[in-house]
Design an enzyme around this catalytic site. Structure first.
Site, PDB file in Angstrom:
ATOM      1  N   GLU A 166       0.804  -1.224   0.000  1.00  0.00           N
ATOM      2  CA  GLU A 166       0.000   0.000   0.000  1.00  0.00           C
ATOM      3  C   GLU A 166       0.843   1.284   0.000  1.00  0.00           C
ATOM      4  OE1 GLU A 166      -2.831  -0.592   3.187  1.00  0.00           O
ATOM      5  OE2 GLU A 166      -3.627  -2.400   2.256  1.00  0.00           O
ATOM      6  N   ASN A 207       1.805  -4.560  -3.330  1.00  0.00           N
ATOM      7  CA  ASN A 207       0.401  -4.892  -3.137  1.00  0.00           C
ATOM      8  C   ASN A 207      -0.371  -3.623  -2.767  1.00  0.00           C
ATOM      9  OD1 ASN A 207      -1.644  -7.030  -2.616  1.00  0.00           O
ATOM     10  ND2 ASN A 207      -1.456  -6.424  -0.463  1.00  0.00           N
ATOM     11  N   HIS A 243     -10.672  -5.528  -2.262  1.00  0.00           N
ATOM     12  CA  HIS A 243     -11.698  -5.401  -1.221  1.00  0.00           C
ATOM     13  C   HIS A 243     -12.854  -4.621  -1.839  1.00  0.00           C
ATOM     14  CE1 HIS A 243      -9.216  -7.055   1.940  1.00  0.00           C
ATOM     15  NE2 HIS A 243      -8.233  -6.241   1.606  1.00  0.00           N
ATOM     16  N   GLU A 271      -6.489 -10.173  -1.850  1.00  0.00           N
ATOM     17  CA  GLU A 271      -7.252 -10.016  -0.597  1.00  0.00           C
ATOM     18  C   GLU A 271      -8.752  -9.905  -0.873  1.00  0.00           C
ATOM     19  OE1 GLU A 271      -5.688  -6.883   1.906  1.00  0.00           O
ATOM     20  OE2 GLU A 271      -3.608  -7.375   1.436  1.00  0.00           O
ATOM     21  N   ASP A 273     -12.579  -9.753  -1.103  1.00  0.00           N
ATOM     22  CA  ASP A 273     -13.854  -9.909  -0.403  1.00  0.00           C
ATOM     23  C   ASP A 273     -14.824  -8.879  -0.982  1.00  0.00           C
ATOM     24  OD1 ASP A 273     -12.925  -7.588   0.975  1.00  0.00           O
ATOM     25  OD2 ASP A 273     -12.484  -8.721   2.809  1.00  0.00           O
TER      26      ASP A 273
HETATM   27  O1  9MR Z   1      -6.981  -8.460   8.224  1.00  0.00           O
HETATM   28  C1  9MR Z   1      -6.102  -7.587   8.881  1.00  0.00           C
HETATM   29  C2  9MR Z   1      -6.723  -7.144  10.174  1.00  0.00           C
HETATM   30  O2  9MR Z   1      -6.860  -8.240  11.052  1.00  0.00           O
HETATM   31  C3  9MR Z   1      -5.885  -6.062  10.794  1.00  0.00           C
HETATM   32  O3  9MR Z   1      -6.556  -5.567  11.934  1.00  0.00           O
HETATM   33  C4  9MR Z   1      -5.640  -4.961   9.804  1.00  0.00           C
HETATM   34  C5  9MR Z   1      -4.773  -3.884  10.366  1.00  0.00           C
HETATM   35  O4  9MR Z   1      -4.629  -2.854   9.461  1.00  0.00           O
HETATM   36  O5  9MR Z   1      -5.015  -5.492   8.653  1.00  0.00           O
HETATM   37  C6  9MR Z   1      -5.838  -6.372   8.009  1.00  0.00           C
HETATM   38  O6  9MR Z   1      -5.308  -6.765   6.769  1.00  0.00           O
HETATM   39  C7  9MR Z   1      -5.072  -5.742   5.821  1.00  0.00           C
HETATM   40  C8  9MR Z   1      -3.897  -6.159   5.001  1.00  0.00           C
HETATM   41  O7  9MR Z   1      -2.795  -6.426   5.816  1.00  0.00           O
HETATM   42  C9  9MR Z   1      -3.528  -5.105   3.976  1.00  0.00           C
HETATM   43  N1  9MR Z   1      -4.666  -4.731   3.169  1.00  0.00           N
HETATM   44  C10 9MR Z   1      -5.883  -4.422   3.887  1.00  0.00           C
HETATM   45  C11 9MR Z   1      -6.239  -5.520   4.865  1.00  0.00           C
HETATM   46  C12 9MR Z   1      -7.543  -5.212   5.571  1.00  0.00           C
HETATM   47  O8  9MR Z   1      -7.411  -4.095   6.379  1.00  0.00           O
END
Ligand code: 9MR
Length: 350
Positions: A166, A207, A243, A271, A273
C-alpha cells in the site's frame, strides 16, 4: 426456425424450476450455495491457475470446524498470514525477530504442500513504535529496512512476498510515512533489493487496493513498476487487493490486469472480499455471487493473473465489520461456516 413450446411443457417445467429450493445458509433462511463442487483450489488449478487461497490468522486456529475447512487442500492451495508476518509481529524490538506466530501459519501451508504468501515487509501500518518514533536518519533507516526485509524474506524462503504494501494514496501520490518521509521512493528499491538478496527465488510483489480498475492510482502503480524496471530493481508482480463493495466491481478489471502484465510482471488477486451494508438479503447475496464471479472471470481471462486469495473465507473472521461498522457478510462462507451463493459465483468464474 422457432419450435413451438406446448402449454403442457410450460406447465410442467415452470413450476418445477420455480420449486427448486435454494439451500438455506443461515438461520434467517437466506439462500446458500447449491454447488456440488467440493473445492475451489481444485477448480482453480483445473482451470490453469496456480492456486485459490485464503488469508487466515492465528487466533482463528483454535476453531476446529474452521481449521478443518482451512486445511482442505482441495479448497485452498495457498495461505496468507493476515497479521503475523507484519513488522510489529516479526521485529517488535530492533533486531529482535519473533517468528513463532508466523511460523504457525507458514506450517499450515508448507506442511500440506501449499503455497505461502508472505505479507508484508514494509507498510505504514502495524509498525512498532521503535520504527515510527526512532528519528532515524536516511542511512540508519536504510539499514533497518534492509535488515527487516532481508531477515523475514530469508526466514520464509522460496515464497511469494508482498514486499511493499500500500505505497499509494487514492490520488496516486505516495503515502507519507516514516519510510517515504525519510527515504523518498527509494525505500521501495531498498526493500525489494534486500528481499531479492535474501532469496533469489522469491517472487517479489507490491500490493495495494483501489488499483483494480484503471484510474490515477492504478496509473501511479504502473509508473512505479516501469520506473523500478528501468532502474533494474527486482519486481515480479503487483497484487490487486480487491476489497470490493457489492455491485461495485470495476468494469475495467480485466483491461487493467492486462495493462499491468504488459509491463512484464504478473498479477494476483490478493485479498478478495465483497462487502455489503447489513442486513444481508437474498438480492444482495445474489449480487455478491455475481461480483465474485466477475472477479474470477477477469483473472481467468488473463494468463498473467496467477491466482486468487480471499481475505479469509468466513464472515465469522472477516475484518470488514470491525473496519466498516454496519457492513459485512463479505466472504464466501457465512458466520456459521456454511457456503453462500458467492461460493457458486467463484466456481462459475473459472
Ligand atoms: O486483516 C487484517 C486485520 O486483522 C488487521 O486488523 C488490519 C490492520 O490494518 O489489517 C488487516 O489486513 C489488511 C492487510 O494487511 C492489507 N490490506 C488491507 C487488509 C484489511 O485491512
Amino acid at each position: 426456425m422457432s419450435v413451438p413450446v406446448s402449454m403442457a411443457t410450460l406447465v410442467f417445467f415452470l413450476p418445477l424450476a420455480a420449486s427448486v429450493p435454494a439451500t438455506p445458509s443461515s438461520s434467517a433462511g437466506l439462500p446458500g450455495s447449491t454447488s456440488t463442487v467440493a473445492g475451489l483450489n481444485a477448480v482453480a488449478q483445473a482451470a490453469g491457475k496456480l492456486y485459490f487461497g485464503t488469508a487466515t490468522d492465528n487466533p482463528e486456529l483454535t476453531d476446529t470446524a474452521y481449521v478443518a475447512i482451512l486445511n482442505d487442500n482441495e479448497q485452498f492451495g495457498q495461505i496468507t498470514a493476515a497479521n503475523s508476518m507484519k513488522w510489529d509481529a516479526t521485529e517488535p524490538e530492533q533486531g529482535v525477530f519473533t517468528f513463532a506466530q508466523g511460523d504457525q501459519i507458514a506450517e499450515l501451508a508448507t506442511n500440506n504442500g501449499r503455497l505461502l504468501r508472505g505479507h508484508n515487509c514494509v507498510w505504514d501500518q502495524q509498525l512498532p513504535a521503535w520504527v515510527t518514533a526512532g528519528n532515524f536518519n536516511a542511512a540508519e533507516l536504510t539499514s533497518i529496512v534492509q535488515n527487516h526485509c532481508g531477515t523475514v524474506v530469508g526466514h520464509y524462503k522460496g515464497q511469494v512476498w508482498d514486499v511493499v504494501n500500500e505505497p499509494f494514496n487514492d490520488d496516486g501520490t505516495f503515502t507519507s510515512d516514516v519510510f517515504f518521509d525519510t527515504l523518498g521512493t527509494n525505500y521501495i528499491n531498498i526493500a525489494l533489493e534486500a528481499a531479492r538478496a535474501a532469496d533469489p527465488n522469491a517472487k517479489l510483489y507490491i500490493n495495494d487496493f483501489n488499483i483494480e480498475g484503471t484510474g490515477v492510482k492504478a496509473t501511479a502503480m504502473k509508473n512505479l513498476v516501469t520506473s523500478l524496471k528501468s532502474q533494474g530493481v527486482p519486481i515480479d508482480g503487483v497484487g490487486f487487493e480487491s476489497h470490493f463493495i457489492v455491485g461495485e466491481v470495476p468494469s475495467t478489471l480485466q483491461q487493467n490486469m492486462e495493462e499491468f502484465i504488459a509491463l512484464g510482471i504478473e498479477v494476483a488477486i490478493t485479498e478478495l472480499d465483497v462487502r455489503m451494508t447489513l442486513p444481508e438479503t437474498a438480492a444482495l447475496l445474489e449480487q455478491q455471487k455475481n461480483d465474485y464471479q466477475t472477479v474470477i472471470t477477469a483473472c481467468q481471462a488473463v494468463e498473467g493473473c496467477v491466482g486468487i486469495t480471499i481475505w479469509d473465507f468466513t464472515d465469522k473472521f472477516s475484518w470488514v465489520p470491525g473496519a466498516f461498522p454496519g457492513q459485512g457478510a463479505a466472504c464466501p462462507w457465512d458466520a456459521n461456516l456454511v457456503k453462500k451463493p458467492a461460493f457458486d459465483g467463484i466456481v462459475a468464474g473459472f
